[in-house]
Motif scaffolding. Structure first.
Motif, PDB file in Angstrom:
ATOM      1  N   UNK A 111      16.164  26.990   9.835  1.00 27.01           N
ATOM      2  CA  UNK A 111      14.929  26.452   9.273  1.00 27.01           C
ATOM      3  C   UNK A 111      15.167  25.687   7.972  1.00 27.01           C
ATOM      4  N   UNK A 112      16.417  25.598   7.527  1.00 25.07           N
ATOM      5  CA  UNK A 112      16.719  24.864   6.316  1.00 25.07           C
ATOM      6  C   UNK A 112      16.771  25.703   5.067  1.00 25.07           C
ATOM      7  N   UNK A 113      16.465  26.985   5.162  1.00 30.11           N
ATOM      8  CA  UNK A 113      16.536  27.848   3.992  1.00 30.11           C
ATOM      9  C   UNK A 113      17.983  28.223   3.698  1.00 30.11           C
ATOM     10  N   UNK A 114      18.242  28.644   2.455  1.00 30.38           N
ATOM     11  CA  UNK A 114      19.588  28.975   2.021  1.00 30.38           C
ATOM     12  C   UNK A 114      19.679  30.467   1.722  1.00 30.38           C
ATOM     13  N   UNK A 115      20.808  31.048   2.045  1.00 31.81           N
ATOM     14  CA  UNK A 115      21.024  32.484   1.842  1.00 31.81           C
ATOM     15  C   UNK A 115      22.396  32.684   1.195  1.00 31.81           C
ATOM     16  N   UNK A 116      22.486  33.554   0.174  1.00 30.47           N
ATOM     17  CA  UNK A 116      23.792  33.862  -0.423  1.00 30.47           C
ATOM     18  C   UNK A 116      24.597  34.768   0.496  1.00 30.47           C
ATOM     19  N   UNK A 117      25.860  34.443   0.685  1.00 29.87           N
ATOM     20  CA  UNK A 117      26.723  35.197   1.585  1.00 29.87           C
ATOM     21  C   UNK A 117      28.040  35.516   0.884  1.00 29.87           C
ATOM     22  N   UNK A 118      28.636  36.628   1.318  1.00 31.13           N
ATOM     23  CA  UNK A 118      30.008  36.943   0.917  1.00 31.13           C
ATOM     24  C   UNK A 118      30.869  36.840   2.167  1.00 31.13           C
ATOM     25  N   UNK A 119      31.875  35.989   2.127  1.00 33.02           N
ATOM     26  CA  UNK A 119      32.661  35.668   3.313  1.00 33.02           C
ATOM     27  C   UNK A 119      34.112  36.071   3.133  1.00 33.02           C
ATOM     28  N   UNK A 120      34.658  36.717   4.154  1.00 33.59           N
ATOM     29  CA  UNK A 120      36.089  36.996   4.240  1.00 33.59           C
ATOM     30  C   UNK A 120      36.599  36.438   5.559  1.00 33.59           C
ATOM     31  N   UNK A 121      37.769  35.826   5.527  1.00 35.24           N
ATOM     32  CA  UNK A 121      38.345  35.201   6.722  1.00 35.24           C
ATOM     33  C   UNK A 121      39.750  35.754   6.923  1.00 35.24           C
ATOM     34  N   UNK A 122      40.052  36.103   8.152  1.00 34.65           N
ATOM     35  CA  UNK A 122      41.389  36.570   8.504  1.00 34.65           C
ATOM     36  C   UNK A 122      41.911  35.814   9.710  1.00 34.65           C
ATOM     37  N   UNK A 123      43.226  35.751   9.832  1.00 35.08           N
ATOM     38  CA  UNK A 123      43.842  35.047  10.951  1.00 35.08           C
ATOM     39  C   UNK A 123      43.897  35.944  12.174  1.00 35.08           C
ATOM     40  N   UNK A 124      43.693  35.369  13.341  1.00 35.99           N
ATOM     41  CA  UNK A 124      43.794  36.084  14.604  1.00 35.99           C
ATOM     42  C   UNK A 124      45.253  36.142  15.053  1.00 35.99           C
ATOM     43  N   UNK A 125      45.599  37.121  15.896  1.00 41.15           N
ATOM     44  CA  UNK A 125      46.990  37.231  16.357  1.00 41.15           C
ATOM     45  C   UNK A 125      47.429  35.981  17.120  1.00 41.15           C
ATOM     46  N   UNK A 126      48.741  35.733  17.098  1.00 36.97           N
ATOM     47  CA  UNK A 126      49.368  34.625  17.830  1.00 36.97           C
ATOM     48  C   UNK A 126      48.839  33.266  17.376  1.00 36.97           C
ATOM     49  N   UNK A 127      48.326  33.218  16.134  1.00 41.55           N
ATOM     50  CA  UNK A 127      47.824  31.965  15.558  1.00 41.55           C
ATOM     51  C   UNK A 127      46.802  31.309  16.477  1.00 41.55           C
ATOM     52  N   UNK A 128      45.926  32.120  17.048  1.00 44.98           N
ATOM     53  CA  UNK A 128      44.907  31.612  17.970  1.00 44.98           C
ATOM     54  C   UNK A 128      43.607  31.238  17.272  1.00 44.98           C
ATOM     55  N   UNK A 129      43.568  31.292  15.958  1.00 47.24           N
ATOM     56  CA  UNK A 129      42.362  30.928  15.240  1.00 47.24           C
ATOM     57  C   UNK A 129      42.090  31.872  14.087  1.00 47.24           C
ATOM     58  N   UNK A 130      40.832  31.951  13.689  1.00 46.86           N
ATOM     59  CA  UNK A 130      40.421  32.759  12.540  1.00 46.86           C
ATOM     60  C   UNK A 130      39.175  33.558  12.884  1.00 46.86           C
ATOM     61  N   UNK A 131      38.985  34.632  12.137  1.00 47.14           N
ATOM     62  CA  UNK A 131      37.785  35.459  12.267  1.00 47.14           C
ATOM     63  C   UNK A 131      37.121  35.532  10.899  1.00 47.14           C
ATOM     64  N   UNK A 132      35.876  35.081  10.815  1.00 45.39           N
ATOM     65  CA  UNK A 132      35.123  35.092   9.557  1.00 45.39           C
ATOM     66  C   UNK A 132      34.057  36.170   9.621  1.00 45.39           C
ATOM     67  N   UNK A 133      33.985  36.990   8.579  1.00 46.04           N
ATOM     68  CA  UNK A 133      32.965  38.040   8.462  1.00 46.04           C
ATOM     69  C   UNK A 133      32.027  37.634   7.323  1.00 46.04           C
ATOM     70  N   UNK A 134      30.740  37.546   7.626  1.00 47.51           N
ATOM     71  CA  UNK A 134      29.743  37.061   6.681  1.00 47.51           C
ATOM     72  C   UNK A 134      28.730  38.161   6.407  1.00 47.51           C
ATOM     73  N   UNK A 135      28.507  38.449   5.142  1.00 46.68           N
ATOM     74  CA  UNK A 135      27.555  39.497   4.742  1.00 46.68           C
ATOM     75  C   UNK A 135      26.467  38.890   3.860  1.00 46.68           C
ATOM     76  N   UNK A 136      25.238  39.205   4.192  1.00 46.16           N
ATOM     77  CA  UNK A 136      24.100  38.733   3.408  1.00 46.16           C
ATOM     78  C   UNK A 136      24.018  39.552   2.123  1.00 46.16           C
ATOM     79  N   UNK A 137      24.118  38.870   0.978  1.00 41.82           N
ATOM     80  CA  UNK A 137      24.088  39.569  -0.314  1.00 41.82           C
ATOM     81  C   UNK A 137      22.818  39.213  -1.084  1.00 41.82           C
TER      82      UNK A 137
END
Length: 539
Positions: free
Chosen positions: A258-284
């Motif tokens: 809807x265009x609204x903004x929310x503050x987030x805390x983000x952590x990103x980790x690599x997936x096994x075999x260099x197949x990409x990344x996993x991002x965890x987002x928490x609403x703060x």
């Protein structure tokens, strides 16, 4: 037909190598306990996928779906018409890989030709080996899914692998349920920085459907001011540098559908075999709101404290001028500088006026001191201070009052006590307040012991112990509050402002020392002021 003969030759060789028992055996994936031929074949007969099990030209079993597709009544009818060669007149080159399906032309008993997908796989059959042929008409709308879903467990060469696959699928389903139950949003990102998939909390967090954001840049989920930070963070993880190991996360601003903004805390980790990344987002949002409320509350408290300090400073200056006049004139009259006072009662009144004026002045000074300490505006001049010397001076100063109250003051100072870093004026005031309270709360015949010690951990401790009336824990708590006086019924002298202990503790903490009080009703009170090793000037 050469391919057919080759496949049949391999099956014949396998059968020759392993004697075939007369008792049929079905792979363990199809049963849990021993069963006869009828029970085993009934399991295969109910499958909607056309299945034929054979070894060369020998036909072992076919289910009803196979006969419906081919038009033959039974295996005997198929053998009489030429067997497998009659089904596939052109060729019979079927892949032995379960994941691959080959397109063949099948000829029915009525001469009608159908395009089919076929899988051929060697499977355990009874005590030996056989070939399992699975067919699916190409014109069926669900050909591939049905073929894959039904044939896959049948085409497993090792029965144990089928059980492992089912268990793996169960664990995958459990992990998916756990991820969807979590309150944090989880986004899977490919190596190019595009969204591969999201969990349900992430969809609820951003207000997007997972299908809508799949394939789009991951940075599109964030506000413009956060996109560069997110992109740089992903790149740092891709470089395999220090940032990929020390990933503490970062605060970003997400953008809802809807265009609204929310503050987030983000952590990103690599997936096994260099197949990409996993991002965890928490609403703060709640944390930000709570932090803002705490900041506002602290600002209001500091403003109130500043106003109180300014008020007390203004009032103290206003009160001090008339008090000094009262105290000065009363002393002048008591000395009878301009002539004798005709009545002794007037002389007593003058002494009361002088004592009351000094008491009010002490109260104003204490209020101003404690307010400055609480506001952090107390002027402290730190230097090397000898506790033994200051306590000796304080004992000498309090000795006349102790004599009048018939209280014995004893001292026990540690030899070679190192100096401490403190403000000498406030340390002298601390010792005077503690010793004055001890004498005031000790009955005639009691004792007050003043001592110093150099503890094993390097701290220097000052102690004032008395044998007075003592206090219980609740009374100690009250005594440490400003303007609170306790045991007023147990002591004869009711003077005091109730600021002695609170002001003393505030001065102790301003000197970076620790204040502790231990008291037992009827036995006395012990007050300890401990200067930590960091404030001790040891040799």
């Amino acid at each position: 037909m050469e391919a057919v003969e080759g496949a049949e030759a391999r099956a014949a060789a396998e059968e020759a190598a392993t004697p075939v028992s007369t008792a049929p055996v079905v792979p363990s994936a199809f049963f849990e306990k021993a069963a006869d031929d009828r029970e085993e074949t009934s399991l295969l007969a109910g499958l909607p996928l056309p299945i034929l099990i054979h070894a060369g030209d020998t036909l072992h079993f076919a289910n009803r779906a196979f006969f419906d597709l081919t038009g033959y009544a039974d295996l005997d009818a198929l053998e009489e018409n030429g067997g497998i060669g009659a089904l596939f007149p052109e060729s019979y080159e079927v892949s032995h890989t379960p994941a691959d399906a080959q397109a063949l032309t099948l000829k029915t008993a009525q001469g009608v030709e159908h395009d089919v997908h076929a899988h051929l796989q060697s499977v355990p059959w009874r005590t030996g080996k056989a070939l399992l042929l699975a067919l699916q008409p190409v014109e069926a709308e669900t050909a591939e899914p049905a073929l894959e879903a039904v044939a896959a467990p049948l085409l497993s060469e090792a029965p144990e692998e089928t059980g492992q696959t089912a268990e793996l699928q169960m664990h995958l389903a459990e992990m998916r349920a756990i991820v969807d139950t979590a309150t944090d949003g989880v986004v899977i990102i490919d190596n190019d920085g595009h969204v591969r998939s999201t969990n349900q909390p992430a969809e609820a967090l951003f207000g997007f459907d997972g299908e809508d954001v799949a394939g789009k840049p991951f940075t599109a989920l964030f506000a413009i001011e956060s996109q560069n930070a997110v992109r740089a963070h992903l790149e740092s993880l891709s470089d395999n540098g220090v940032a990929s190991v020390l990933n503490d996360g970062l605060e970003v601003i997400g953008r809802e559908a809807q265009g609204r903004f929310i503050p987030l805390f983000m952590t990103i980790g690599r997936l096994p075999h260099e197949s990409g990344f996993c991002a965890v987002l928490r609403d703060i949002t709640q944390w930000k709101r709570a932090a803002e409320e705490l900041t506002q509350a602290r600002a209001e408290a500091e403003r109130a404290s500043s106003q109180k300090t300014e008020f007390l400073a203004r009032v103290s200056h206003e009160i001090r001028t008339p008090l000094n006049a009262i105290i000065g004139f009363s002393e002048l009259m008591m000395d009878e500088k301009f002539g004798p006072i005709g009545n002794d009662r007037y002389r007593d009144y003058l002494r009361d006026i002088n004592r009351s004026g000094n008491h009010v002045l002490d109260l104003v000074n204490d209020l101003l001191d404690i307010s400055k300490i609480e506001a952090g505006e107390q002027e402290m001049h730190y230097e090397a201070v000898s506790l033994n010397d200051i306590l000796g001076e304080t004992v000498a100063m309090m000795q006349p009052q102790a004599n009048r109250e018939r209280v014995i003051i004893r001292s026990s100072f540690a030899s070679n006590l190192p100096d401490v870093v403190a403000d000498p004026r406030s340390v002298r005031q601390i010792a005077l307040n503690l010793l004055s309270n001890a004498v005031r709360y000790t009955a005639a015949g009691g004792q007050v012991i003043v001592s110093t010690a150099y503890s094993a951990d390097g701290a220097v401790v000052m102690r004032v112990r008395d044998t007075g009336i003592g206090m219980n824990p609740a009374e100690v708590e009250e005594a440490l509050k400003p303007f609170k006086q306790i045991n007023s019924l147990k002591r004869k002298r009711g003077d005091g402002t109730g600021l002695g202990l609170p002001l003393t503790r505030a001065m102790v903490e301003a000197n970076r020392a620790a204040f502790a009080i231990h008291s037992v009703p009827g036995e006395g009170t012990l007050v300890e002021v401990s200067f930590p090793p960091t404030r001790v000037l040891a040799d």
